[in-house]
Motif scaffolding. Sequence first.
Motif, mmCIF file in Angstrom:
data_model
loop_
_atom_site.group_PDB
_atom_site.id
_atom_site.type_symbol
_atom_site.label_atom_id
_atom_site.label_comp_id
_atom_site.label_asym_id
_atom_site.label_seq_id
_atom_site.Cartn_x
_atom_site.Cartn_y
_atom_site.Cartn_z
ATOM 1 N N SER A 101 24.134 40.352 35.254
ATOM 2 C CA SER A 101 25.609 40.211 35.248
ATOM 3 C C SER A 101 26.160 39.987 33.846
ATOM 4 O O SER A 101 27.292 40.352 33.555
ATOM 5 N N VAL A 102 25.347 39.387 32.962
ATOM 6 C CA VAL A 102 25.868 39.049 31.629
ATOM 7 C C VAL A 102 26.246 40.282 30.813
ATOM 8 O O VAL A 102 26.932 40.173 29.800
ATOM 9 N N LEU A 103 25.802 41.454 31.235
ATOM 10 C CA LEU A 103 26.132 42.667 30.481
ATOM 11 C C LEU A 103 27.445 43.293 30.946
ATOM 12 O O LEU A 103 27.839 44.339 30.438
ATOM 13 N N TYR A 104 28.116 42.662 31.915
ATOM 14 C CA TYR A 104 29.347 43.256 32.467
ATOM 15 C C TYR A 104 30.522 42.289 32.304
ATOM 16 O O TYR A 104 30.342 41.082 32.170
ATOM 17 N N ASP A 105 31.723 42.877 32.367
ATOM 18 C CA ASP A 105 32.934 42.060 32.224
ATOM 19 C C ASP A 105 33.529 41.668 33.571
ATOM 20 O O ASP A 105 34.362 40.769 33.632
ATOM 21 N N LEU A 124 27.410 35.120 41.791
ATOM 22 C CA LEU A 124 27.499 33.696 41.417
ATOM 23 C C LEU A 124 27.629 33.535 39.906
ATOM 24 O O LEU A 124 28.457 32.779 39.397
ATOM 25 N N GLU A 125 26.785 34.265 39.203
ATOM 26 C CA GLU A 125 26.775 34.117 37.748
ATOM 27 C C GLU A 125 28.079 34.652 37.146
ATOM 28 O O GLU A 125 28.645 34.049 36.230
ATOM 29 N N SER A 126 28.568 35.770 37.694
ATOM 30 C CA SER A 126 29.851 36.305 37.212
ATOM 31 C C SER A 126 30.946 35.275 37.441
ATOM 32 O O SER A 126 31.804 35.050 36.580
ATOM 33 N N SER A 138 30.803 29.942 49.071
ATOM 34 C CA SER A 138 31.916 29.004 48.826
ATOM 35 C C SER A 138 32.636 29.294 47.515
ATOM 36 O O SER A 138 32.989 28.367 46.771
ATOM 37 N N LEU A 139 32.846 30.566 47.204
ATOM 38 C CA LEU A 139 33.595 30.920 45.994
ATOM 39 C C LEU A 139 35.029 31.245 46.403
ATOM 40 O O LEU A 139 35.276 32.226 47.104
ATOM 41 N N ALA A 140 35.947 30.407 45.970
ATOM 42 C CA ALA A 140 37.338 30.528 46.430
ATOM 43 C C ALA A 140 38.051 31.690 45.764
ATOM 44 O O ALA A 140 37.900 31.903 44.560
ATOM 45 N N PRO A 141 38.840 32.475 46.539
ATOM 46 C CA PRO A 141 39.666 33.514 45.915
ATOM 47 C C PRO A 141 40.764 32.889 45.049
ATOM 48 O O PRO A 141 41.002 31.685 45.117
ATOM 49 N N VAL A 170 28.503 25.381 40.752
ATOM 50 C CA VAL A 170 27.971 26.712 41.089
ATOM 51 C C VAL A 170 26.562 26.874 40.519
ATOM 52 O O VAL A 170 26.353 26.714 39.315
ATOM 53 N N PRO A 171 25.584 27.163 41.382
ATOM 54 C CA PRO A 171 24.193 27.226 40.891
ATOM 55 C C PRO A 171 23.873 28.552 40.204
ATOM 56 O O PRO A 171 23.183 29.392 40.767
#
Length: 688
Positions: free
Chosen positions: A598-602, A626-628, A649-652, A686-687
Amino acid sequence: MDEARQTAAPAAKDQDLARATQDPGPHLTTNQGLRLADDQNTLRAGARGPSLLEDFHFREKITHFDHERIPERVVHARGAAAHGYFQVTEDLSDLTMASLFRDPAKRTPVFVRFSTVAGSRGSADTPRDVRGFAVKFYTDEGVWDLVGNNIPVFFIQDAIKFPDVIHAVKPEPHNEIPQAASAHDTFWDFVSLTPESTHMLMWVMSDRALPRSFAMMEGFGIHSFRLVNAQGQAHFVKFHWKPRKGVHSLLWDEAQKIAGKDPDFNRRDLWEAIEDGDFPEWELGLQVVAEADAGKFPFDLLDPTKIIPEEDVPVRRVGRLVLDRNPDNFFAETEQVAFCPAHVVPGIDFSDDPLLQGRLFSYLDTQISRLGVNFAELPINRPVSAMSNNQRDGKLRHRIDRGRVSYFPNSLAGGCPAHSPDAMAAFRTYAQPVSGQKLRVRSESFADHFSQATLFWNSMSPWEKDHIVDAFSFELNMVGTVAVKQRVLDELLVNVADDLAARVAEKTGLTIQSTRRSQPHQQASPALSMDRPADSIRGRKVAILAAEGVDATQLGAVQTRLHQEGAKTEVIAAVAGSVKAADGSALPVDRPAPNAPSVLYDAVVIPGGAAATALAGMGQALHFVLESFAHGKPVAALGEGAEILKKMSLAPGDGVVTGTDVDKVMHELVLAMKQHRHHGRLTAAVPA
Ligand code: HDD
């Protein structure tokens, strides 16, 4: 026409380089042009016998290989470069007689090299470090080099301390650890004893030291230079490069991971942008100060640890720099390009900044050591204007200078090459009056080391302050010597801002043991903050996660919309090749998940339908999202894709967009991407 002043047409340097560029020929030969019948086996005595010294081909090939390396740059060893052009948008004759600044129709060829400072040539692109921003202008009056950085100030005020600051930041001499990192004892030892470095430290500990792309960072000439017009009037000037794509950075966590996942991250981004026709572009800005006003600032214009706040002297945008061609050969061009701040053209002159004055000596010297005394003859370095003088010989001389005369004055060659009269715009040093005693001192006017460090801190948004605190804390926590960390806190940070010092003390487990020397001011310069949306998402990279059952039409709509905005997309799935779409078609996969962190994307797009259900069971996809999310990146979930967010559990909201209407979701995603990152997210739990 004046022979010494050929016109530098846009392609002038390209044409010049073409003379030295060649494609591989059809036949393999030795360096002497001898065709070879076998390049696979050495000449030996008997099929299983020893090699023979007579094998001149083997010896030539191996000897050349043995000598392929030249000394890497003592600083700025890691870099990438590109060709392009510079063009003024208005006639600046009122300020300078330099021809590149006078004609808006003229395109001056440039070669620009970006670099990190501390790392070796093979180090990663993303350490916390200053970035070099060196521009070579091949003007029709000679080469001008503007050798700047992406940070507008420097660590030291006098060039005599340059070897010290560099020795301190480079890997420690006994064990050559750490590579490309300032997070070690010797660097912090030096700066803790060098309060003039405080302002620069604030910049280096900010996200400016982690650029997302070379095309998304500012550039600065740093020193006050002089522009001199045809009437001989001079103005002080500070040069700025303002990126068209806005100023954006990586997070420290990303930067560290990218160093392993794609150490060529910035270099690749530059290369690909140019190959894609998405040409990196900057505006040239000038801060101009009349000589008569030079004393009106609360700091010395000659002090390279100070900026002129843009609110006090606005940046006048006067031209554009466009990079539109990748080099043909890294070594011949990027490695052999030789910059030198002393390379100027008529109308551009120096100031007495003691750092600049020292640089005028150092660069010529280093090029001789790196490339030899004839470095200016190398194709990438030679000017497009005619070059003629009485310098002769030296290692690897390429020119064949005809005639018996190599001195001046002479009569045997008709006095040539001759001095140029003023009408031909020869360089004449600005006639600055100078007087004084010889002294080895620092001017009193250079004594304030903290006001602008405080100005920088005051100008930061809350998230920028958080990152500065985290950076100081991370670096100091890598320092073993407690007294060194304590000195950074007690001698530097307490004099910048109470909250900065207190927060770093808390994160480093230290206690402040000193008091501030003076009351910090409350001024701010909003222009210093990076907390500003971009007007486009050109060149940003969006990951589209895919799995079996993906809705090909939906995915196509996502791609079309993002491509319209100039963004790049990559479809990522569990394995390479293709995924089976809901309509039975084979959808091409751009990268398999293990090759696409994910670190290679925006930003990331999660599709709806059956693919969402499949992705919900894939650890790599969940980790990606999760990482993004933890890195504050825009996340778009279409239809059932939103279930994945719920599951974790990632809120919009705040850059996390969901919905079934592709157009609407993409519209919101683009807006979120213009914000770049969403720092308000509560990510501590966030893990990732
Ligand atoms: Fe320097 C390289 C920028 C201070 C001595 N410097 C170098 C490069 C950049 C800068 C961008 C890489 C050029 C390239 O891509 O080839 N340097 C700066 C800036 C400075 C600065 C913006 C302060 C405002 N430098 C500085 C000082 C000295 C040097 C004070 C010595 C007295 N710099 C060098 C050097 C390098 C160099 C040793 C190493 C490789 C090279 O020159 O070509 O001469």
